[in-house]
Design an enzyme around this catalytic site. Structure first.
Site, PDB file in Angstrom:
ATOM      1  N   GLY A   1     -45.869 104.652  55.620  1.00  0.00           N
ATOM      2  CA  GLY A   1     -45.336 103.411  56.186  1.00  0.00           C
ATOM      3  C   GLY A   1     -45.362 102.267  55.187  1.00  0.00           C
TER       4      GLY A   1
ATOM      5  N   THR B   1     -53.531  94.014  65.804  1.00  0.00           N
ATOM      6  CA  THR B   1     -52.285  93.249  65.669  1.00  0.00           C
ATOM      7  C   THR B   1     -52.248  91.985  66.515  1.00  0.00           C
ATOM      8  OG1 THR B   1     -49.917  93.323  66.216  1.00  0.00           O
ATOM      9  CG2 THR B   1     -51.314  94.846  67.403  1.00  0.00           C
TER      10      THR B   1
ATOM     11  N   GLU C   1     -49.861  91.255  68.242  1.00  0.00           N
ATOM     12  CA  GLU C   1     -49.202  91.607  69.507  1.00  0.00           C
ATOM     13  C   GLU C   1     -50.217  91.705  70.648  1.00  0.00           C
ATOM     14  OE1 GLU C   1     -45.728  92.426  70.584  1.00  0.00           O
ATOM     15  OE2 GLU C   1     -45.653  90.940  69.000  1.00  0.00           O
TER      16      GLU C   1
ATOM     17  N   TYR D   1     -46.950  98.829  73.525  1.00  0.00           N
ATOM     18  CA  TYR D   1     -47.525  98.847  72.176  1.00  0.00           C
ATOM     19  C   TYR D   1     -48.744  97.923  72.115  1.00  0.00           C
ATOM     20  CZ  TYR D   1     -48.096  97.513  67.248  1.00  0.00           C
ATOM     21  OH  TYR D   1     -48.619  97.230  66.008  1.00  0.00           O
TER      22      TYR D   1
ATOM     23  N   LYS E   1     -52.685  98.941  71.472  1.00  0.00           N
ATOM     24  CA  LYS E   1     -53.464  98.370  70.366  1.00  0.00           C
ATOM     25  C   LYS E   1     -54.742  97.689  70.884  1.00  0.00           C
ATOM     26  CE  LYS E   1     -51.367  99.075  66.334  1.00  0.00           C
ATOM     27  NZ  LYS E   1     -52.014  99.710  65.181  1.00  0.00           N
TER      28      LYS E   1
ATOM     29  N   ARG F   1     -40.167  97.078  54.464  1.00  0.00           N
ATOM     30  CA  ARG F   1     -40.218  97.000  55.924  1.00  0.00           C
ATOM     31  C   ARG F   1     -39.151  97.937  56.509  1.00  0.00           C
ATOM     32  NH1 ARG F   1     -43.221  96.040  60.430  1.00  0.00           N
ATOM     33  NH2 ARG F   1     -43.221  93.841  60.998  1.00  0.00           N
TER      34      ARG F   1
HETATM   35  P1  NAP Z   1     -44.901 101.602  59.856  1.00  0.00           P
HETATM   36  O1  NAP Z   1     -44.151 101.250  58.621  1.00  0.00           O
HETATM   37  O2  NAP Z   1     -44.175 101.790  61.133  1.00  0.00           O
HETATM   38  O3  NAP Z   1     -45.746 102.922  59.526  1.00  0.00           O
HETATM   39  C1  NAP Z   1     -46.362 103.667  60.557  1.00  0.00           C
HETATM   40  C2  NAP Z   1     -46.994 104.904  59.939  1.00  0.00           C
HETATM   41  O4  NAP Z   1     -47.617 105.676  60.978  1.00  0.00           O
HETATM   42  C3  NAP Z   1     -45.994 105.852  59.255  1.00  0.00           C
HETATM   43  O5  NAP Z   1     -46.596 106.355  58.086  1.00  0.00           O
HETATM   44  C4  NAP Z   1     -45.834 106.974  60.280  1.00  0.00           C
HETATM   45  O6  NAP Z   1     -45.474 108.216  59.728  1.00  0.00           O
HETATM   46  C5  NAP Z   1     -47.268 107.048  60.814  1.00  0.00           C
HETATM   47  N1  NAP Z   1     -47.385 107.771  62.087  1.00  0.00           N
HETATM   48  C6  NAP Z   1     -46.692 107.554  63.227  1.00  0.00           C
HETATM   49  N2  NAP Z   1     -47.095 108.423  64.177  1.00  0.00           N
HETATM   50  C7  NAP Z   1     -48.057 109.200  63.621  1.00  0.00           C
HETATM   51  C8  NAP Z   1     -48.856 110.273  64.091  1.00  0.00           C
HETATM   52  N3  NAP Z   1     -48.734 110.757  65.327  1.00  0.00           N
HETATM   53  N4  NAP Z   1     -49.775 110.810  63.248  1.00  0.00           N
HETATM   54  C9  NAP Z   1     -49.880 110.364  61.982  1.00  0.00           C
HETATM   55  N5  NAP Z   1     -49.143 109.381  61.462  1.00  0.00           N
HETATM   56  C10 NAP Z   1     -48.237 108.792  62.285  1.00  0.00           C
HETATM   57  O7  NAP Z   1     -46.039 100.495  60.128  1.00  0.00           O
HETATM   58  P2  NAP Z   1     -46.580  99.324  59.174  1.00  0.00           P
HETATM   59  O8  NAP Z   1     -45.709  98.142  59.333  1.00  0.00           O
HETATM   60  O9  NAP Z   1     -46.883  99.877  57.846  1.00  0.00           O
HETATM   61  O10 NAP Z   1     -47.947  98.969  59.933  1.00  0.00           O
HETATM   62  C11 NAP Z   1     -49.159  99.666  59.643  1.00  0.00           C
HETATM   63  C12 NAP Z   1     -50.108  99.534  60.827  1.00  0.00           C
HETATM   64  O11 NAP Z   1     -50.384  98.165  61.051  1.00  0.00           O
HETATM   65  C13 NAP Z   1     -49.567 100.060  62.144  1.00  0.00           C
HETATM   66  O12 NAP Z   1     -50.661 100.573  62.859  1.00  0.00           O
HETATM   67  C14 NAP Z   1     -49.025  98.842  62.846  1.00  0.00           C
HETATM   68  O13 NAP Z   1     -49.028  99.035  64.232  1.00  0.00           O
HETATM   69  C15 NAP Z   1     -50.012  97.800  62.387  1.00  0.00           C
HETATM   70  N6  NAP Z   1     -49.543  96.430  62.277  1.00  0.00           N
HETATM   71  C16 NAP Z   1     -48.414  96.136  61.592  1.00  0.00           C
HETATM   72  C17 NAP Z   1     -48.034  94.830  61.430  1.00  0.00           C
HETATM   73  C18 NAP Z   1     -46.811  94.449  60.632  1.00  0.00           C
HETATM   74  O14 NAP Z   1     -46.367  93.304  60.754  1.00  0.00           O
HETATM   75  N7  NAP Z   1     -46.297  95.332  59.791  1.00  0.00           N
HETATM   76  C19 NAP Z   1     -48.816  93.804  61.996  1.00  0.00           C
HETATM   77  C20 NAP Z   1     -49.971  94.150  62.672  1.00  0.00           C
HETATM   78  C21 NAP Z   1     -50.343  95.450  62.797  1.00  0.00           C
HETATM   79  P3  NAP Z   1     -43.914 108.664  59.566  1.00  0.00           P
HETATM   80  O15 NAP Z   1     -43.469 108.128  58.233  1.00  0.00           O
HETATM   81  O16 NAP Z   1     -44.005 110.149  59.618  1.00  0.00           O
HETATM   82  O17 NAP Z   1     -43.162 108.061  60.720  1.00  0.00           O
HETATM   83  O1  F7E Z   2     -39.450  91.413  66.150  1.00  0.00           O
HETATM   84  C1  F7E Z   2     -36.970  89.282  67.879  1.00  0.00           C
HETATM   85  C2  F7E Z   2     -37.907  90.093  68.745  1.00  0.00           C
HETATM   86  O2  F7E Z   2     -39.400  93.889  65.813  1.00  0.00           O
HETATM   87  C3  F7E Z   2     -39.715  90.058  65.840  1.00  0.00           C
HETATM   88  C4  F7E Z   2     -44.442  95.094  64.389  1.00  0.00           C
HETATM   89  O3  F7E Z   2     -44.789  95.328  63.044  1.00  0.00           O
HETATM   90  O4  F7E Z   2     -45.155  92.810  64.220  1.00  0.00           O
HETATM   91  C5  F7E Z   2     -44.050  93.635  64.565  1.00  0.00           C
HETATM   92  O5  F7E Z   2     -43.677  93.436  65.920  1.00  0.00           O
HETATM   93  C6  F7E Z   2     -39.042  89.153  66.837  1.00  0.00           C
HETATM   94  C7  F7E Z   2     -39.240  89.524  68.307  1.00  0.00           C
HETATM   95  O6  F7E Z   2     -41.480  92.531  65.213  1.00  0.00           O
HETATM   96  C8  F7E Z   2     -34.037  91.319  67.288  1.00  0.00           C
HETATM   97  O7  F7E Z   2     -37.600  89.935  70.125  1.00  0.00           O
HETATM   98  C9  F7E Z   2     -34.463  89.313  68.006  1.00  0.00           C
HETATM   99  O8  F7E Z   2     -39.525  88.373  69.037  1.00  0.00           O
HETATM  100  O9  F7E Z   2     -39.513  92.379  63.803  1.00  0.00           O
HETATM  101  P1  F7E Z   2     -39.897  92.626  65.194  1.00  0.00           P
HETATM  102  P2  F7E Z   2     -42.563  92.365  66.362  1.00  0.00           P
HETATM  103  O10 F7E Z   2     -42.078  92.789  67.682  1.00  0.00           O
HETATM  104  O11 F7E Z   2     -43.101  90.993  66.246  1.00  0.00           O
HETATM  105  C10 F7E Z   2     -46.334  93.015  65.021  1.00  0.00           C
HETATM  106  C11 F7E Z   2     -47.399  92.090  64.502  1.00  0.00           C
HETATM  107  C12 F7E Z   2     -46.733  94.435  65.099  1.00  0.00           C
HETATM  108  O12 F7E Z   2     -47.910  94.763  65.228  1.00  0.00           O
HETATM  109  C13 F7E Z   2     -45.639  95.433  65.282  1.00  0.00           C
HETATM  110  O13 F7E Z   2     -46.084  96.746  64.925  1.00  0.00           O
HETATM  111  O14 F7E Z   2     -37.633  89.213  66.625  1.00  0.00           O
HETATM  112  N1  F7E Z   2     -35.652  89.900  67.709  1.00  0.00           N
HETATM  113  N2  F7E Z   2     -33.458  90.165  67.766  1.00  0.00           N
HETATM  114  C14 F7E Z   2     -35.425  91.143  67.254  1.00  0.00           C
HETATM  115  N3  F7E Z   2     -36.262  92.101  66.814  1.00  0.00           N
HETATM  116  C15 F7E Z   2     -35.725  93.278  66.409  1.00  0.00           C
HETATM  117  N4  F7E Z   2     -36.550  94.260  65.947  1.00  0.00           N
HETATM  118  N5  F7E Z   2     -34.356  93.491  66.432  1.00  0.00           N
HETATM  119  C16 F7E Z   2     -33.471  92.544  66.873  1.00  0.00           C
HETATM  120  O15 F7E Z   2     -32.256  92.786  66.896  1.00  0.00           O
END
Ligand code: NAP
Ligand code: F7E
Length: 335
Positions: free
Chosen positions: A12, A124, A126, A148, A152, A183
């Site tokens: 990821g 997160t 969220e 989700y 979490k 991303r």
């Molecule tokens: P991501 O790009 O969606 O990566 C998710 C990873 O989880 C991928 O490597 C995916 O593998 C793996 N995965 C999914 N299901 C699995 C399973 N059953 N067993 C093993 N691996 C599995 O997420 P990210 O943005 O890097 O975020 C990393 C973590 O931080 C996540 O837990 C997310 O919920 C959390 N988080 C993210 C954000 C953010 O803004 N990015 C903020 C707060 C928390 P595949 O490649 O095979 O799909």
């Molecule tokens: O949406 C709005 C949508 O999908 C951001 C994940 O990494 O961060 C992420 O969750 C905002 C939301 O992220 C579209 O409604 C409008 O308000 O980029 P997003 P998220 O839902 O905030 C948190 C911290 C995590 O933990 C999660 O794993 O944008 N929005 N129009 C849209 N969002 C998407 N995806 N697509 C649209 O067309």
């Protein structure tokens, strides 16, 4: 002695940056990949054999135990999750299994194999959902607004529970949104920068989005993986908010991304109810004071810099994809 880190979710966005960071720090890094019929290693391909790959799945506790027994990590970073919020309404049970129960499977395995392992859980913003106060800190009550977010919350509290029940070094990072050129394309920031780059190149004419009024605290992913590492180096396990402390609307992200390419978003963006969520998280803004004071952690990339980084990267990607397409078309016309 050289430390070993085990990362779930290494394919990821965050997993790939964390693997890079830990390798640069001299760690032996082991990353878990789940079995799929196609190869999901686009983000870690460049690391080659410096990154050890093992097969396992958060749905399968035995596979986790086996990895812990054979790799003997000092630190485990649990980044794997079904992380796309809209999908969590259509696959609520699967999201609960992976994103929620997956944490408990990992904690059980660590407890049984080696309870001295330091454990990081990817919590997160969220979890704050319908935010009960502004800004949100480690003591803000949780009110998740999606399956989700609810999964979490469970994983977050199980981590704290293992810490308090067994004295394990089990810590969480409550990370606000963090973005990068790695991303996933379905997330808002990347969907916008990639589409804007395609529109600027004349390859697309519109972009369909949902709610443009939501506000998020957006930072840069490499800064946040540094914070994860610092959380596991602290003297005591604890919970930390990692955020910029600034909030911006979706509309502002869209407006500035298009403007960076000399475009007015109003000419291209269409609101589409398909992208509006059953329940929205309206306003997130984090208070990262604890991480700043105790871990000396600070984000280094501003909102405007983040947009510039992502727009430039997607402009280059679109140009590369277009060049490849033209070569293939030419080859087809010859043969
Ligand atoms: P991501 O790009 O969606 O990566 C998710 C990873 O989880 C991928 O490597 C995916 O593998 C793996 N995965 C999914 N299901 C699995 C399973 N059953 N067993 C093993 N691996 C599995 O997420 P990210 O943005 O890097 O975020 C990393 C973590 O931080 C996540 O837990 C997310 O919920 C959390 N988080 C993210 C954000 C953010 O803004 N990015 C903020 C707060 C928390 P595949 O490649 O095979 O799909
Ligand atoms: O949406 C709005 C949508 O999908 C951001 C994940 O990494 O961060 C992420 O969750 C905002 C939301 O992220 C579209 O409604 C409008 O308000 O980029 P997003 P998220 O839902 O905030 C948190 C911290 C995590 O933990 C999660 O794993 O944008 N929005 N129009 C849209 N969002 C998407 N995806 N697509 C649209 O067309």
């Amino acid at each position: 002695m050289r430390k070993t880190a085990f990362i779930t979710g290494v394919t990821g966005q965050d997993g790939s940056y964390l693997a890079e960071l830990l390798l640069a720090k001299g760690y032996r890094v082991v990353g878990m990949i789940r079995r799929t019929s196609t190869v999901p290693t686009e983000r870690i391909y460049h690391l080659g054999e410096t990154l050890e790959i093992v097969s396992g799945d958060l749905l399968d506790e035995k596979s986790l135990r086996h990895i812990l027994e054979t790799c003997q990590p000092d630190e485990v970073y649990n980044l794997a999750a079904q992380s796309f919020v809209p999908e969590s309404w259509t696959q609520a049970v699967l999201t609960g299994e992976i994103t929620g129960l997956g944490v408990t499977r990992m904690l059980n395995a660590i407890h049984d194999v080696n309870p001295h392992i330091r454990f990081y859980q990817a919590s997160t913003s969220e979890m704050f959902g319908k935010a009960q106060e502004v800004p949100q800190n480690e003591r803000t009550p949780l009110y998740p607004r999606s399956p989700y977010g609810a999964a979490k919350v469970y994983g977050h509290w199980m981590t704290i529970n293992f810490r308090e029940s067994y004295g394990m070094f089990a810590a969480t990072g409550i990370l606000f949104n963090h973005e990068s050129p790695r991303r996933g394309m379905e997330f808002l920031t990347r969907k916008v920068t990639y589409a804007a780059a395609r529109i600027a190149a004349g390859l697309q004419t519109e972009l369909r989005l949902g709610n443009m009024d939501a506000q998020r605290d957006w930072g840069y992913a490499p800064d946040y993986v540094e914070g994860m590492w610092r959380i596991l180096q602290a003297d005591e396990p604890s919970d930390y908010v990692l955020a910029t402390g600034e909030t911006h609307s979706v509309r502002e992200w869209v407006e500035k991304s298009f403007r960076a390419l000399g475009l007015d978003y109003k000419d291209y963006v269409v609101t589409d109810p398909r992208f509006v969520r059953p329940a929205e998280v309206d306003l997130l803004v984090g208070d990262p004071c604890k991480a700043h004071n105790l871990l000396d952690w600070k984000p280094t990339v501003t909102f405007d810099q983040l947009i510039a980084i992502m727009v430039e990267a997607d402009k280059a990607l679109v140009a590369e994809q277009e060049a490849t397409r033209q070569v293939i078309a030419k080859l087809r016309s010859i043969h």
